[in-house]
Each structure stands twice: as structure tokens, then as C-alpha cells.
Motif scaffolding. Structure first.
Motif, PDB file in Angstrom:
ATOM      1  N   PRO B 238       0.822  -1.318  -0.322  1.00  0.00           N
ATOM      2  CA  PRO B 238      -0.049   0.252   0.122  1.00  0.00           C
ATOM      3  C   PRO B 238       1.052   1.629  -0.279  1.00  0.00           C
ATOM      4  CG  PRO B 238      -0.359  -1.096   2.041  1.00  0.00           C
ATOM      5  CD  PRO B 238       0.235  -2.211   0.811  1.00  0.00           C
ATOM      6  N   GLU B 239       2.170   1.089   0.517  1.00  0.00           N
ATOM      7  CA  GLU B 239       2.722   2.115   0.978  1.00  0.00           C
ATOM      8  C   GLU B 239       3.070   2.669  -0.641  1.00  0.00           C
ATOM      9  OE1 GLU B 239       3.298  -0.536   2.878  1.00  0.00           O
ATOM     10  OE2 GLU B 239       3.216   0.424   4.808  1.00  0.00           O
ATOM     11  N   ARG B 240       3.704   1.515  -2.112  1.00  0.00           N
ATOM     12  CA  ARG B 240       3.533   1.772  -2.894  1.00  0.00           C
ATOM     13  C   ARG B 240       2.584   2.740  -4.279  1.00  0.00           C
ATOM     14  NH1 ARG B 240       7.035  -2.514  -3.477  1.00  0.00           N
ATOM     15  NH2 ARG B 240       5.615  -3.482  -4.234  1.00  0.00           N
ATOM     16  N   PHE B 320      -7.468   1.107   2.955  1.00  0.00           N
ATOM     17  CA  PHE B 320      -8.630   2.199   4.708  1.00  0.00           C
ATOM     18  C   PHE B 320      -9.842   1.800   4.848  1.00  0.00           C
ATOM     19  CE2 PHE B 320      -6.643   4.805   1.612  1.00  0.00           C
ATOM     20  CZ  PHE B 320      -6.176   6.287   1.968  1.00  0.00           C
ATOM     21  N   ASP B 321     -10.281   2.108   5.857  1.00  0.00           N
ATOM     22  CA  ASP B 321     -11.035   1.432   6.436  1.00  0.00           C
ATOM     23  C   ASP B 321     -12.715   1.647   6.027  1.00  0.00           C
ATOM     24  OD1 ASP B 321     -12.495   0.070   8.531  1.00  0.00           O
ATOM     25  OD2 ASP B 321     -11.349   0.813  10.128  1.00  0.00           O
ATOM     26  N   ARG B 322     -13.448   0.729   5.999  1.00  0.00           N
ATOM     27  CA  ARG B 322     -14.659   0.826   5.060  1.00  0.00           C
ATOM     28  C   ARG B 322     -16.016   0.572   6.294  1.00  0.00           C
ATOM     29  NH1 ARG B 322     -13.885  -0.998   0.560  1.00  0.00           N
ATOM     30  NH2 ARG B 322     -12.337   0.106   0.065  1.00  0.00           N
ATOM     31  N   PRO B 323     -17.513   0.018   5.424  1.00  0.00           N
ATOM     32  CA  PRO B 323     -18.170  -0.677   5.912  1.00  0.00           C
ATOM     33  C   PRO B 323     -18.076  -1.600   7.132  1.00  0.00           C
ATOM     34  CG  PRO B 323     -19.137   0.460   4.622  1.00  0.00           C
ATOM     35  CD  PRO B 323     -17.831   0.209   3.664  1.00  0.00           C
ATOM     36  N   GLN B 324     -18.344  -1.977   7.940  1.00  0.00           N
ATOM     37  CA  GLN B 324     -18.161  -3.273   8.729  1.00  0.00           C
ATOM     38  C   GLN B 324     -18.459  -4.442   7.819  1.00  0.00           C
ATOM     39  OE1 GLN B 324     -15.960  -5.480  10.643  1.00  0.00           O
ATOM     40  NE2 GLN B 324     -16.308  -3.986  11.835  1.00  0.00           N
ATOM     41  N   ASP B 325     -18.065  -5.847   8.045  1.00  0.00           N
ATOM     42  CA  ASP B 325     -18.353  -6.775   7.563  1.00  0.00           C
ATOM     43  C   ASP B 325     -20.171  -7.535   8.454  1.00  0.00           C
ATOM     44  OD1 ASP B 325     -18.453  -9.430   6.902  1.00  0.00           O
ATOM     45  OD2 ASP B 325     -16.814 -10.146   6.829  1.00  0.00           O
ATOM     46  N   PRO B 326     -20.593  -7.943   7.782  1.00  0.00           N
ATOM     47  CA  PRO B 326     -22.007  -8.321   7.815  1.00  0.00           C
ATOM     48  C   PRO B 326     -21.803  -9.092   8.825  1.00  0.00           C
ATOM     49  CG  PRO B 326     -22.035  -6.980   5.860  1.00  0.00           C
ATOM     50  CD  PRO B 326     -20.856  -7.675   5.717  1.00  0.00           C
ATOM     51  N   SER B 349      -3.072  -3.726  11.107  1.00  0.00           N
ATOM     52  CA  SER B 349      -2.657  -1.641  10.941  1.00  0.00           C
ATOM     53  C   SER B 349      -1.848  -1.759  10.206  1.00  0.00           C
ATOM     54  CB  SER B 349      -2.268  -2.334  12.333  1.00  0.00           C
ATOM     55  OG  SER B 349      -1.721  -0.491  12.139  1.00  0.00           O
ATOM     56  N   VAL B 350      -2.206  -0.740   8.842  1.00  0.00           N
ATOM     57  CA  VAL B 350      -1.466   0.090   8.018  1.00  0.00           C
ATOM     58  C   VAL B 350      -1.023   0.575   8.254  1.00  0.00           C
ATOM     59  CG1 VAL B 350      -1.171  -0.064   5.406  1.00  0.00           C
ATOM     60  CG2 VAL B 350      -2.608  -1.572   6.029  1.00  0.00           C
ATOM     61  N   VAL B 355      -6.265  -0.198  13.609  1.00  0.00           N
ATOM     62  CA  VAL B 355      -6.521  -1.719  12.997  1.00  0.00           C
ATOM     63  C   VAL B 355      -7.485  -1.790  12.050  1.00  0.00           C
ATOM     64  CG1 VAL B 355      -7.069  -3.919  13.767  1.00  0.00           C
ATOM     65  CG2 VAL B 355      -5.469  -2.793  14.994  1.00  0.00           C
ATOM     66  N   LEU B 356      -7.292  -1.989  11.273  1.00  0.00           N
ATOM     67  CA  LEU B 356      -8.947  -2.205   9.832  1.00  0.00           C
ATOM     68  C   LEU B 356      -9.846  -2.782  10.996  1.00  0.00           C
ATOM     69  CD1 LEU B 356      -6.836  -1.589   6.708  1.00  0.00           C
ATOM     70  CD2 LEU B 356      -8.211  -0.300   7.891  1.00  0.00           C
TER      71      LEU B 356
END
Lengths: 195, 372
Positions: B238-240, B320-326, B349-350, B355-356
């Protein structure tokens, strides 16, 4: 970060701003309210501030080549770019009846079909997939609806011959190259007539 | 391929051609023939590696939308198309983000190598590891609503699922009929038949198609799914990916990944955050996103990024964080252990970020709760 055209349209109902001195010269070809003077200068009203300022910078960088605009854009530099962009982006445009993708399924007009469905046999996406419903534009994507047909045509031709460039990965240039002369005419007329 | 055809012809040579196969119910014996063909023909699954996709593959070409017939059946097909390209009309009913199906399935679900509907329709019912059961076509679509659309699945047999099934079927069948020179309209199916999908022995497939393609071949049509991107030279990063994103993606998807909203709708889709797909959607997997991006992005260009760039930017978008896993049950590490043993960042954690999964956005929020 996004420019919502609806929000801009709402703002235009406030009393008209006086034209800033630095925008006076623009007005001689684009109109005092950026309404455009066919065929001298395209309409600026309805374009986002982000788009207008970016275009000025592209003229400065010679990525958009037009002898007249080259000289005119040179008169707008530094902080004045934002002043001009802000003024014209706040000028009113007539509201149009928005057509969303999917509103029509079978589209018989071939140009309207390209606008809303593209032609994926040539990997041409729908114009409205970036320019928004009815091509009203937003952010880096210029408004096509109600723009002068003559201007839309010269721009598509400019993308084709390389005298207009500067978009990321040549995405618009790549699409324009695939359009036939008849499609350029037809699409220009189609969007110009959305008023 | 030539050999396959010869074998098929050999197997079915004795079947007499019917004058109008489409207007009659499929005779049971034809189904039996198809099954026989299944056992006689080699499994084509491994014969369709994505690397070969550009050499000799011929993709199914659905009929133009202007050919959709008038009447009830045609209305369902039309509704399916409309829901597919403007899924936001179901916002708050079944959709909980700003996405439209067409965002990931180019050309209204018709584009080869972009998970086209016509290929998916012939691949279900099928067993899915994700829910450990055989899924009908409508159950597969329900999964899209639950995860990719961060919403609530329409009930089985609902008009929406019938419509999307009808549209998918019509695309596929019209394409097959064109490919094998069958004239006439696409045979109409009942709602109950439509939602099942076509990978079943009792599916009414015209014999003049099954003599070319058996049920297994139909479920593995060239262009199905997203072709696998080649493996990157370096482990994805993700850094690159930041630099790739800024150079090639943010012009359309925004520096903050929130897409381009025009006239209140996302002309270009949000890639992360509260308005994008949730942590249960396939696209949160780095490999799936890399496959999609490598083949389909930037829009209208296809295969522009290097393999490494595609993987790196896929990793960046999914960091990146996004809506939770249902399926989240209150414990991120447990959810990770149960459902996230694959290439993705859920539970990790990225770049020093939380922590995502610990700060994920709500599942199926109402529109007004997200837009100020």
C-alpha cells in the motif's frame, strides 16, 4: 472535495456578484456572466472553479493550444486564477431536466446512446459515466449540457489532433480518438441542445 | 476447440434437428444428451487460463437493448438493466452506499472480463465456499446486495431479483442464439425458473446450443469473472500504491477516495469509507481488486497499469476502513480469523493507522445518516 453542481446552482440564486476587474477581459469573449458568445467564446457558467483554474494552467503549460486563449490566459496568473474561476463558476445556468443512466433502456438516437451507454465494442464508455447525468459535469469534468456545439466539436477535434491534452493518462484523448467525424458532430449537437 | 466441437458432433450426431426448437418444451432426452456430453467432454475449467484471454477467445455478444421484446417478460429484462446501471434507486431499501452495480461490471454487465452477467448466469447454481452451500443465481445476487452494496438483500423471488435474473438470462441467451444462428425471440421463462440460474440439468437450453456447449462449458464461458492478474514481482505494498493512486486514480476517484458526486449521485464511485463496499465484499480482497483494476482501469482504456502497479494500488485502496463486515460479531480478531484468511487488511494495522475493522462504518446506514 467534490463539486456538487446542485449546490452551486443553489448558490447562484443569491444576488449577482460584481465582475472582478481581472475577469473583465474574459467577459469580452465569454460574456459578463460567462454565458458564452457563440462562436467567439464558450460558456464558462456551469463549469466548476476546479475545472476553470485547471484549464488556465493547461493554457499556461501549452497543453491546450489556442492562439487567442494563449495570450488571454497569460493575463490571469497567481491568485487571480482562483478569482476568475470562482466568479465564473458561480454564474447561473438554466436548470435542465436531468436524465440519469437507465432512465431510457432502448435509445434509438445513436448519439444519445453513446452519451448514456457508450459503445463498448470500441471501449467507449458512456459520456455520462464521468460527466454526470445529462452531462452537467462536476469537479474536473466539464459541463457538456448546453455548451455551444461549435465549441464541443472543436474540442473533440483538438483532443484528436493533440492540440488539447493534459488529462490523466490521456483518458479523454483516447476516447475522442475513437469517435468518428459523424459522432463528433452528433454528440456536440446532442449535448448543446440539452438546455 | 475444433477437437471439442468434433467430439460434440460425434456424440450428438444421431439427434435429429428440430424445425423450431425454441418454441417447444425441451424434450427430456435432450437433457440426457447434455449430461452425456458432460461426461464425455474434457473439463474445460483449466483450459481457460486468463493469460490466453486475448488470443483466440470469442466472447458472447448479447443482442442490443433495443431488441428487448415488448410485454411482461421484456419489462422484467428492462427493469433489470435499469436497476443495474442506476442501483441508487434502491438506496435505503436494499442499498446502503453510493455504488451502482455497473461500477464494477462495465458496460451494464455486458463486458467480457468484467464479471459479465451473461457468463455468471450460466455458472449458477453453484457451490460457494463463502456460505458453504449451493447458491442459486438469485442467492448470488443477494450476496452482492449484502456485501458490495452494503445493504440488505431483497427477498427471494422479489421483483428486483427476478428483474436482474431476467436481464442476465436475456443477455446470455440472446448472445448464444446469435452465436449459433438461432432465430426468433429469446424464450421466456417463468420467474421461478429465472432466479435459479442455468447451470442445471433441467434448464431449458435449446438442443442446438447444447450440441456445441455442454453445461460445464457454458459455466466457463470465455470472459467470465475478472481474469487473474499475473503475480507481481514484489509483494504488494500500500505504501508504493499511494503514488500509483495519485498519478492514475485520483483524478476520477478523488484524493480522498470518495469518488465524484454529480447531481447527488456518484458518477464515479467511492473506493473506501462509509459510501463504498463493505469488508465482506469480494473487492476488499487485494487479489480481486488487482484483477479488476489490471483488466478494467482506467475507464475505457484497459490494461494500462503494470502488474506491480495494479497490485500496489489495489492494496492501497483496501488499506482504508470501510463499512463493517456484516458477519462481524463484536470481535475483530475473531471475525478476521473466521472470515479473512485471505489477501486483505481486515484486522490489521497499515502504516500505523488503527486496526482495520475497529473503526469501521455502519452496515446498511440510511442515506440521511451519512450525508450532512
Amino acid at each position: 472535495m467534490v463539486n456538487v453542481m446542485q449546490a452551486q446552482a443553489a448558490e447562484t440564486s443569491s444576488p449577482q456578484q460584481a465582475i472582478p476587474a481581472v475577469a473583465q477581459l474574459c467577459a469580452s469573449c465569454h460574456g459578463a456572466q460567462g454565458q458564452g458568445i457563440d462562436i467567439i467564446g464558450p460558456r464558462l457558467a456551469g463549469l466548476s472553479a476546479e475545472y476553470i483554474s485547471n484549464q488556465l494552467k493547461l493554457f499556461h503549460a501549452n497543453k491546450r493550444q489556442n492562439p487567442i486563449m494563449l495570450a488571454m490566459a497569460a493575463t490571469v496568473q497567481g491568485d487571480n486564477i482562483a478569482v476568475v474561476a470562482d466568479y465564473f463558476s458561480h454564474q447561473p445556468v438554466d436548470e435542465i431536466q436531468l436524465q440519469f443512466r437507465g432512465d431510457k433502456v432502448a435509445i434509438s438516437d445513436p448519439f444519445e446512446a453513446i452519451a448514456f451507454q457508450g459503445d463498448w465494442s470500441r471501449t467507449i464508455p458512456a459520456c455520462t459515466s464521468c460527466h454526470g447525468p445529462s452531462g452537467v459535469g462536476g469537479g474536473q469534468f466539464p459541463r457538456l449540457a448546453g455548451q455551444q456545439a461549435s465549441y464541443l466539436k472543436t474540442q473533440l477535434l483538438a483532443w484528436q489532433d493533440g492540440t488539447r491534452s493534459g488529462d490523466v493518462d490521456n483518458m479523454m484523448g483516447n476516447i475522442a480518438l475513437k469517435l468518428t467525424a459523424a459522432e463528433i458532430d452528433g454528440l456536440s449537437q446532442y449535448f448543446a441542445n440539452l438546455k | 476447440m475444433k477437437l471439442l466441437l468434433l467430439m460434440t458432433v460425434g456424440v450428438l450426431f444421431s439427434v435429429p434437428l428440430q424445425a423450431n426448437e425454441l418454441s417447444t418444451d425441451p424434450a427430456p432426452k435432450l437433457t440426457v444428451k447434455a449430461t452425456e456430453a458432460t461426461t464425455t467432454l474434457p473439463d474445460r475449467q483449466t483450459a481457460l487460463p486468463s493469460v490466453d484471454k486475448k488470443s483466440a477467445d470469442i466472447y458472447l455478444q448479447p443482442a442490443p437493448l433495443t431488441d428487448i421484446p415488448a410485454g411482461d417478460f421484456g419489462d422484467k429484462v428492462r427493469l433489470g438493466y435499469q436497476l443495474f446501471v442506476n442501483t441508487q434507486q434502491l438506496r435505503d431499501k436494499y442499498v446502503g452506499n453510493q455504488l451502482n452495480c455497473v461500477n464494477c461490471h462495465m458496460n451494464a454487465g455486458q463486458q467480457a472480463n468484467s464479471s459479465p452477467l451473461w457468463a455468471a448466469y450460466f455458472a449458477y447454481p453453484a457451490y460457494r465456499k463463502k456460505n458453504d452451500k449451493v447458491n442459486s443465481f438469485q442467492e448470488r445476487i443477494q450476496g452482492c446486495f449484502t456485501y458490495s452494496m452494503n445493504g440488505k438483500a431483497p427477498a427471494s423471488g422479489s421483483p428486483e431479483l427476478v428483474a436482474i435474473s431476467a436481464y442476465s438470462y436475456w443477455l446470455g441467451m440472446s448472445g448464444l442464439m446469435q452465436q449459433y444462428n438461432l432465430s426468433g425471440p429469446v424464450p421466456e421463462l417463468s420467474d421461478a425458473e429465472l432466479v435459479k440460474g442455468a447451470k442445471r440439468d433441467d434448464f431449458p437450453m435449446p438442443a442446438s446450443i447444447t450440441k456445441h456447449l455442454d453445461i460445464t462449458a457454458l459455466s466457463q464461458l470465455p470472459g467470465r469473472g475478472f481474469p487473474k492478474a499475473p503475480q507481481p514481482e514484489l509483494a504488494y505494498s500500500p505504501e508504493r500504491g499511494v503514488a500509483v493512486y495519485q498519478a492514475h486514480c485520483q483524478a476520477c476517484h478523488g484524493g480522498d477516495g470518495q469518488g465524484q458526486i454529480i447531481a447527488g449521485v456518484a458518477a464515479l464511485p467511492p473506493l473506501w469509507g462509509p459510501q463504498s463496499f463493505n469488508w465482506g465484499a469480494g473487492m476488499h480482497r487485494v487479489n480481486t481488486a488487482a484483477d479488476f483494476i489490471y483488466e478494467n482501469m482506467p475507464l475505457g482504456k484497459s490494461v494500462q497499469l503494470t502488474v506491480q502497479q495494479a497490485w500496489d494500488v489495489a492494496a492501497y485502496v483496501n488499506s482504508f476502513d470501510r463499512p463493517q463486515d456484516p458477519r462481524f460479531d463484536g470481535d475483530v480478531s475473531k471475525t478476521q480469523a473466521t472470515y479473512h484468511k485471505h489477501q486483505g487488511f481486515y484486522g490489521q494495522s497499515v502504516a500505523g493507522k488503527p486496526v482495520l475493522g475497529t473503526e469501521s462504518y455502519p452496515v446498511f446506514p440510511l442515506k440521511k445518516s451519512l450525508t450532512p
